[in-house]
Design a protein around this motif. Sequence first.
Motif, PDB file in Angstrom:
ATOM      1  N   LYS A   1      -0.630  -7.423  -3.107  1.00 11.67           N
ATOM      2  CA  LYS A   1      -1.618  -6.864  -2.180  1.00 11.67           C
ATOM      3  C   LYS A   1      -1.053  -5.650  -1.458  1.00 11.67           C
ATOM      4  CE  LYS A   1      -4.232  -8.201   1.961  1.00 11.67           C
ATOM      5  NZ  LYS A   1      -4.553  -9.324   2.869  1.00 11.67           N
ATOM      6  N   LEU A   2       0.220  -5.728  -1.078  1.00 17.00           N
ATOM      7  CA  LEU A   2       0.822  -4.655  -0.302  1.00 17.00           C
ATOM      8  C   LEU A   2       1.087  -3.402  -1.130  1.00 17.00           C
ATOM      9  CD1 LEU A   2       3.248  -6.552   2.070  1.00 17.00           C
ATOM     10  CD2 LEU A   2       0.914  -5.817   2.454  1.00 17.00           C
ATOM     11  N   LYS A   3       1.180  -3.558  -2.436  1.00 20.64           N
ATOM     12  CA  LYS A   3       1.365  -2.384  -3.290  1.00 20.64           C
ATOM     13  C   LYS A   3       0.189  -1.429  -3.147  1.00 20.64           C
ATOM     14  CE  LYS A   3       4.361  -4.474  -6.815  1.00 20.64           C
ATOM     15  NZ  LYS A   3       4.467  -4.903  -8.238  1.00 20.64           N
ATOM     16  N   SER A   4      -1.019  -1.991  -3.130  1.00 17.31           N
ATOM     17  CA  SER A   4      -2.206  -1.137  -2.988  1.00 17.31           C
ATOM     18  C   SER A   4      -2.284  -0.545  -1.580  1.00 17.31           C
ATOM     19  CB  SER A   4      -3.474  -1.934  -3.313  1.00 17.31           C
ATOM     20  OG  SER A   4      -3.642  -3.004  -2.398  1.00 17.31           O
ATOM     21  N   ILE A   5      -1.826  -1.311  -0.575  1.00 15.81           N
ATOM     22  CA  ILE A   5      -1.835  -0.799   0.796  1.00 15.81           C
ATOM     23  C   ILE A   5      -0.850   0.366   0.923  1.00 15.81           C
ATOM     24  CG2 ILE A   5      -1.332  -1.352   3.203  1.00 15.81           C
ATOM     25  CD1 ILE A   5      -2.254  -4.211   2.604  1.00 15.81           C
ATOM     26  N   ARG A   6       0.309   0.245   0.308  1.00 21.60           N
ATOM     27  CA  ARG A   6       1.291   1.332   0.351  1.00 21.60           C
ATOM     28  C   ARG A   6       0.731   2.600  -0.288  1.00 21.60           C
ATOM     29  NH1 ARG A   6       4.998  -3.019  -1.246  1.00 21.60           N
ATOM     30  NH2 ARG A   6       6.138  -3.691   0.614  1.00 21.60           N
ATOM     31  N   LYS A   7       0.019   2.447  -1.395  1.00 18.84           N
ATOM     32  CA  LYS A   7      -0.598   3.610  -2.051  1.00 18.84           C
ATOM     33  C   LYS A   7      -1.637   4.238  -1.134  1.00 18.84           C
ATOM     34  CE  LYS A   7      -0.015   2.019  -6.838  1.00 18.84           C
ATOM     35  NZ  LYS A   7      -0.736   1.567  -8.068  1.00 18.84           N
ATOM     36  N   PHE A   8      -2.405   3.385  -0.438  1.00 11.89           N
ATOM     37  CA  PHE A   8      -3.429   3.856   0.486  1.00 11.89           C
ATOM     38  C   PHE A   8      -2.802   4.646   1.627  1.00 11.89           C
ATOM     39  CE2 PHE A   8      -5.824   2.901   4.438  1.00 11.89           C
ATOM     40  CZ  PHE A   8      -6.995   3.587   4.157  1.00 11.89           C
ATOM     41  N   LEU A   9      -1.711   4.119   2.201  1.00  9.75           N
ATOM     42  CA  LEU A   9      -1.029   4.797   3.300  1.00  9.75           C
ATOM     43  C   LEU A   9      -0.410   6.119   2.824  1.00  9.75           C
ATOM     44  CD1 LEU A   9       0.738   1.758   5.018  1.00  9.75           C
ATOM     45  CD2 LEU A   9      -1.236   3.037   5.887  1.00  9.75           C
ATOM     46  N   LYS A  10       0.133   6.108   1.634  1.00  6.56           N
ATOM     47  CA  LYS A  10       0.732   7.328   1.091  1.00  6.56           C
ATOM     48  C   LYS A  10      -0.324   8.403   0.891  1.00  6.56           C
ATOM     49  CE  LYS A  10       3.863   9.013  -2.489  1.00  6.56           C
ATOM     50  NZ  LYS A  10       4.692   8.658  -3.671  1.00  6.56           N
ATOM     51  N   ALA A  11      -1.502   7.998   0.427  1.00  9.36           N
ATOM     52  CA  ALA A  11      -2.596   8.950   0.212  1.00  9.36           C
ATOM     53  C   ALA A  11      -3.033   9.595   1.525  1.00  9.36           C
ATOM     54  CB  ALA A  11      -3.778   8.258  -0.460  1.00  9.36           C
ATOM     55  N   LYS A  12      -2.865   8.861   2.625  1.00 10.48           N
ATOM     56  CA  LYS A  12      -3.229   9.380   3.945  1.00 10.48           C
ATOM     57  C   LYS A  12      -2.063  10.058   4.656  1.00 10.48           C
ATOM     58  CE  LYS A  12      -7.167   6.488   5.192  1.00 10.48           C
ATOM     59  NZ  LYS A  12      -8.024   7.634   5.570  1.00 10.48           N
TER      60      LYS A  12
ATOM     61  N   SER B   1      -5.718  -4.136   5.438  1.00 12.17           N
ATOM     62  CA  SER B   1      -5.697  -2.735   4.994  1.00 12.17           C
ATOM     63  C   SER B   1      -4.960  -1.815   5.963  1.00 12.17           C
ATOM     64  CB  SER B   1      -7.128  -2.225   4.820  1.00 12.17           C
ATOM     65  OG  SER B   1      -7.801  -2.223   6.070  1.00 12.17           O
ATOM     66  N   CYS B   2      -4.385  -2.377   7.004  1.00  4.68           N
ATOM     67  CA  CYS B   2      -3.659  -1.621   8.039  1.00  4.68           C
ATOM     68  C   CYS B   2      -4.586  -0.774   8.904  1.00  4.68           C
ATOM     69  CB  CYS B   2      -2.570  -0.726   7.429  1.00  4.68           C
ATOM     70  SG  CYS B   2      -1.113  -1.632   6.875  1.00  4.68           S
ATOM     71  N   SER B   3      -5.871  -1.085   8.925  1.00  2.00           N
ATOM     72  CA  SER B   3      -6.816  -0.286   9.719  1.00  2.00           C
ATOM     73  C   SER B   3      -6.465  -0.313  11.208  1.00  2.00           C
ATOM     74  CB  SER B   3      -8.249  -0.778   9.499  1.00  2.00           C
ATOM     75  OG  SER B   3      -8.379  -2.144   9.872  1.00  2.00           O
ATOM     76  N   ASN B   4      -6.028  -1.464  11.711  1.00  4.43           N
ATOM     77  CA  ASN B   4      -5.649  -1.540  13.132  1.00  4.43           C
ATOM     78  C   ASN B   4      -4.405  -0.704  13.422  1.00  4.43           C
ATOM     79  OD1 ASN B   4      -7.722  -3.264  13.943  1.00  4.43           O
ATOM     80  ND2 ASN B   4      -6.562  -5.094  13.402  1.00  4.43           N
ATOM     81  N   LEU B   5      -3.453  -0.746  12.516  1.00  2.00           N
ATOM     82  CA  LEU B   5      -2.219   0.015  12.721  1.00  2.00           C
ATOM     83  C   LEU B   5      -2.488   1.516  12.640  1.00  2.00           C
ATOM     84  CD1 LEU B   5       0.282  -2.203  10.702  1.00  2.00           C
ATOM     85  CD2 LEU B   5      -0.024  -2.088  13.186  1.00  2.00           C
ATOM     86  N   ILE B   6      -3.407   1.910  11.798  1.00  7.17           N
ATOM     87  CA  ILE B   6      -3.780   3.326  11.720  1.00  7.17           C
ATOM     88  C   ILE B   6      -4.417   3.763  13.037  1.00  7.17           C
ATOM     89  CG2 ILE B   6      -5.330   4.973  10.595  1.00  7.17           C
ATOM     90  CD1 ILE B   6      -4.862   3.395   7.974  1.00  7.17           C
ATOM     91  N   LYS B   7      -5.272   2.905  13.605  1.00  7.20           N
ATOM     92  CA  LYS B   7      -5.878   3.213  14.909  1.00  7.20           C
ATOM     93  C   LYS B   7      -4.805   3.336  15.986  1.00  7.20           C
ATOM     94  CE  LYS B   7     -10.249   0.838  13.944  1.00  7.20           C
ATOM     95  NZ  LYS B   7     -11.068  -0.367  14.259  1.00  7.20           N
ATOM     96  N   LEU B   8      -3.832   2.417  15.956  1.00 13.87           N
ATOM     97  CA  LEU B   8      -2.757   2.470  16.947  1.00 13.87           C
ATOM     98  C   LEU B   8      -1.935   3.744  16.805  1.00 13.87           C
ATOM     99  CD1 LEU B   8      -1.421  -1.213  17.008  1.00 13.87           C
ATOM    100  CD2 LEU B   8      -2.555   0.012  18.876  1.00 13.87           C
TER     101      LEU B   8
ATOM    102  N   LEU C   1       0.685   8.564   5.646  1.00 20.22           N
ATOM    103  CA  LEU C   1       1.154   7.699   6.732  1.00 20.22           C
ATOM    104  C   LEU C   1       2.278   6.749   6.306  1.00 20.22           C
ATOM    105  CD1 LEU C   1      -2.320   6.727   8.259  1.00 20.22           C
ATOM    106  CD2 LEU C   1      -0.652   8.316   9.220  1.00 20.22           C
ATOM    107  N   GLU C   2       2.801   6.955   5.100  1.00 13.14           N
ATOM    108  CA  GLU C   2       3.796   6.006   4.599  1.00 13.14           C
ATOM    109  C   GLU C   2       5.075   5.995   5.419  1.00 13.14           C
ATOM    110  OE1 GLU C   2       4.659   9.808   2.276  1.00 13.14           O
ATOM    111  OE2 GLU C   2       2.955   8.798   3.190  1.00 13.14           O
ATOM    112  N   LYS C   3       5.362   7.092   6.131  1.00 11.36           N
ATOM    113  CA  LYS C   3       6.559   7.140   6.982  1.00 11.36           C
ATOM    114  C   LYS C   3       6.284   6.640   8.395  1.00 11.36           C
ATOM    115  CE  LYS C   3       8.791  10.941   4.497  1.00 11.36           C
ATOM    116  NZ  LYS C   3       9.354  12.314   4.599  1.00 11.36           N
ATOM    117  N   ASN C   4       5.018   6.496   8.728  1.00  9.38           N
ATOM    118  CA  ASN C   4       4.631   6.077  10.076  1.00  9.38           C
ATOM    119  C   ASN C   4       4.319   4.586  10.175  1.00  9.38           C
ATOM    120  OD1 ASN C   4       2.982   9.028   9.601  1.00  9.38           O
ATOM    121  ND2 ASN C   4       4.522   8.914  11.211  1.00  9.38           N
ATOM    122  N   ILE C   5       3.898   3.996   9.057  1.00  8.30           N
ATOM    123  CA  ILE C   5       3.548   2.571   9.029  1.00  8.30           C
ATOM    124  C   ILE C   5       4.252   1.925   7.840  1.00  8.30           C
ATOM    125  CG2 ILE C   5       1.693   0.874   8.841  1.00  8.30           C
ATOM    126  CD1 ILE C   5      -0.224   3.025   9.941  1.00  8.30           C
TER     127      ILE C   5
END
Length: 202
Positions: free
Chosen positions: A72-83, A47-54, A85-89
Amino acid sequence: MAKSEKSPIFKSFHSFTKPLFCYGENTFLDELNPRGGETICEIGCGSCSNLIKLFKRNQNVNLIGFDYPEEKLKSIRKFLKAKGLEKNIRVISGLAHEYVFDEQIDRFIFSYSLSSIPRPKEVLMNVFQQLPPGGTVHIVDFGKFDWWPTIVKSPLIGFLNLFQIFPEPEITDIFEHNKECSMELKKKLGGYSFLAVLRRGL
């Protein structure tokens, strides 16, 4: 033992229970202490939780999440976009044992992922060979439970195996005679987990 593709039920269970089992993960992230401008890639990012912490700790690094499959990554991209963070991770899909990165990766990290992905030795060799001089691979994963009583150790390892997690702390032995690699190893909590840093020579 071969590791097959995990079911959606397993993935949900694993994501929910991971914080309970992954001892030392926060310390592992703290000790990375990256330099500004470095590129860090987590193999098996989930879920990229470690990368978000970093990112929250150091916003001056380039972060990449690597996992499989693409669905699987499609849902992760949506999650990052909602936060926001899509340009950061960035997240990339592929088979880690053969994937060739088109940019320099200064550090690869594996947080309780080597024990649950297919062909882990090939994965480790593949990413190490793509490091620049001075680049590092950082691993935290389950150990051999060396100092744990058998009555506790055996059921625990059996439980992990049930969910296609196969601890292999001696995996770093493949670099024992590699003159390009210097290695640091630490055991934690009586062998519950191990920390490893593999550094490619200058």
